[in-house]
Every structure is written in structure tokens, then in C-alpha cells.
Design a protein around this motif. Structure first.
Motif, PDB file in Angstrom:
ATOM      1  N   PHE A   1       3.012   5.288  -5.756  1.00  0.00           N
ATOM      2  CA  PHE A   1       3.275   5.938  -7.038  1.00  0.00           C
ATOM      3  C   PHE A   1       3.575   4.863  -8.071  1.00  0.00           C
ATOM      4  O   PHE A   1       4.358   3.945  -7.837  1.00  0.00           O
TER       5      PHE A   1
ATOM      6  N   LEU B   1       8.219   9.471  -4.241  1.00  0.00           N
ATOM      7  CA  LEU B   1       7.043   8.703  -3.845  1.00  0.00           C
ATOM      8  C   LEU B   1       7.231   7.204  -4.033  1.00  0.00           C
ATOM      9  O   LEU B   1       6.497   6.415  -3.452  1.00  0.00           O
TER      10      LEU B   1
ATOM     11  N   ILE C   1       1.026   6.195   0.181  1.00  0.00           N
ATOM     12  CA  ILE C   1       0.947   6.884  -1.104  1.00  0.00           C
ATOM     13  C   ILE C   1       1.725   6.038  -2.105  1.00  0.00           C
ATOM     14  O   ILE C   1       2.961   5.963  -2.036  1.00  0.00           O
TER      15      ILE C   1
END
Length: 251
Positions: free
Chosen positions: A60, A45, A58
């Protein structure tokens, strides 16, 4: 925060649309299937530019997470104290192994040893390592305001018991938060040196909440109000409520 779990549809710039089959939020790696591929691909990620199906990135967190939730809990309790919920107390102590620390939020009378237990108001750092939530409907990584909102929604009757004034404890807690946050937490563990008797009023133990932080080197912290004399009497956990009916109660 959107859910990131097996079954989530994602988009990858080179592979197109796919479905997550496994996710590990502790390491930042996921497994996903794309199109007609027979096996799942492992993606990171942090570096593989994975997006949700609607194009939202996304993100992370690369920094190591807190290994225990106590600092986040302290910030939430301080905010609730400022909002008038001063009869809210945070107890923390180590497990017998010494590897993890437990925590317990309780309300009402300030009785540290005979406090009542409430569902979802206590937990352990061991559980937090694999499931980084407090247990009252909050999301991983929720900030202070989100934690308070989730707690108020989860147990409004319990939180209402914290309404009231406890000015000396609120002042002590604010002082401790100013000295320790965001990297350290306090433990209310009364240790017996070398198996001997309890030492009367030693400094409050302080523990870092993240790996790599140096040992606490600030001023010694006093114990919270209400702890005077606890070193000289037997410490007993809350007893079960007496039952005079003879009929077993279901938990």
C-alpha cells in the motif's frame, strides 16, 4: 495489479488464510475474517504484512495520493502527442464550489467552448477522491502507458479522431508539462474579478494536485492556442443536436 476487494482471499502471517469483507483504499484499512472467528478484524495494509493467497505481498502506498487526476492526465496527453495524436486536448476548470476541478478530454477540431462530449472522457476531482480512476477501464494508480492502453481499448474510434498535427498546441502543452509536472496542474478558468468583466489574457491559473505543496511560484503560463478573443464573446456550452423527426431520441 491484482484486484483488492471484498471476497479476495488473503494470507496473514499470524492468522493464516482469510477473506476480505471490506476495503478502503483511501485509508489503507481492510476488514477480514479468518477461520472460525465470529467477527471481522481490521488490518492496515501498510503495517500488518497482509499478502495475497499465493504469497504475493500487498503493498500500500503510504505517500498521500493526488487529490485530483489532472497531472496524470497531462502526462498521458503529452505521450499521445509525441505518438502523433496531436489533436487531443485537455480542458480543466473548477466546479462552482471551488473545492474540486473538472476535466475533459476531447478530440477533433480545436474549439474549446463548442467541444463535443464523449462517454468516459470527462470527470471530476470529487468523484476521483472516492474512486481514483478516469472511467475508461483503467485501474487505480495506473501509469501513463497503462492509461493510454486502457483508453485505446475503451474507445478506439474516439482516440483515432486525435490523429493529426496541431504543432502549436503540442508545443504549448509540452512547455506547460515541463513547467508543472508532477506536482501542479493548469486550469482554463476565466475568472471575473469581484464580479466585474473578464480580464483579457490573465496568466493561466495553476493549482497543486497534492496537499502540502506550496503555491506555484514559477513563470506565468500563456493560454493555449485558440483562446484569443474568447474573453470578448459569450461563452456557450455545446447545444444538443437538432431533431427534425418529431420522435424523441433515447439517450
Amino acid at each position: 495489479m491484482k484486484a483488492l476487494a471484498p471476497g479476495t482471499v488473503i494470507f496473514h502471517r499470524f492468522r493464516g488464510y482469510g477473506v476480505i469483507t471490506a476495503v478502503n483504499l483511501l485509508t489503507g484499512w481492510i476488514s477480514a475474517r479468518f477461520g472460525g472467528e465470529a467477527r471481522a478484524l481490521d488490518l492496515n495494509l501498510s503495517t500488518d504484512e497482509v499478502q495475497f493467497a499465493d504469497g504475493e505481498a500487498i503493498l500500500f502506498r503510504r505517500a498521500p495520493p493526488d487529490r485530483m487526476p489532472h497531472a496524470r492526465l497531462m502526462a498521458a496527453v503529452r505521450a499521445l502527442h509525441q505518438a502523433g495524436y496531436q489533436k487531443l486536448y485537455l480542458h480543466s476548470w473548477p466546479k462552482p464550489s471551488g473545492l474540486h476541478w473538472r476535466w475533459h478530454l476531447f478530440t477533433g477540431p480545436r474549439d474549446w467552448m463548442q467541444r463535443s462530449w464523449r462517454e468516459g472522457w470527462y470527470g471530476s476531482g470529487a468523484d476521483y477522491n472516492v474512486n481514483p480512476v478516469m472511467g475508461w477501464g483503467d485501474n487505480p494508480g495506473a501509469d501513463t502507458e497503462e492509461l493510454i492502453h486502457a483508453l485505446a481499448k475503451f474507445d478506439p474510434q474516439g482516440l483515432a479522431q486525435a490523429l493529426g498535427r496541431d504543432e502549436d498546441h503540442t508545443a504549448w502543452f509540452a512547455m506547460v508539462c515541463d513547467a508543472l509536472l508532477p506536482g501542479y496542474m493548469y486550469s482554463l478558468d476565466m475568472q471575473r474579478p469581484n464580479g466585474g468583466p473578464l480580464v483579457d489574457m490573465p496568466p493561466v491559473p495553476v493549482v497543486p494536485v497534492r496537499a502540502g505543496l506550496p503555491p506555484y511560484s514559477g513563470p506565468d503560463l500563456p493560454w493555449p492556442p485558440g483562446w484569443a478573443g474568447l474573453w470578448s464573446r459569450v461563452h456557450a456550452m455545446p447545444l444538443p443536436k437538432p431533431n427534425f423527426t418529431g420522435i424523441p431520441e433515447t439517450p
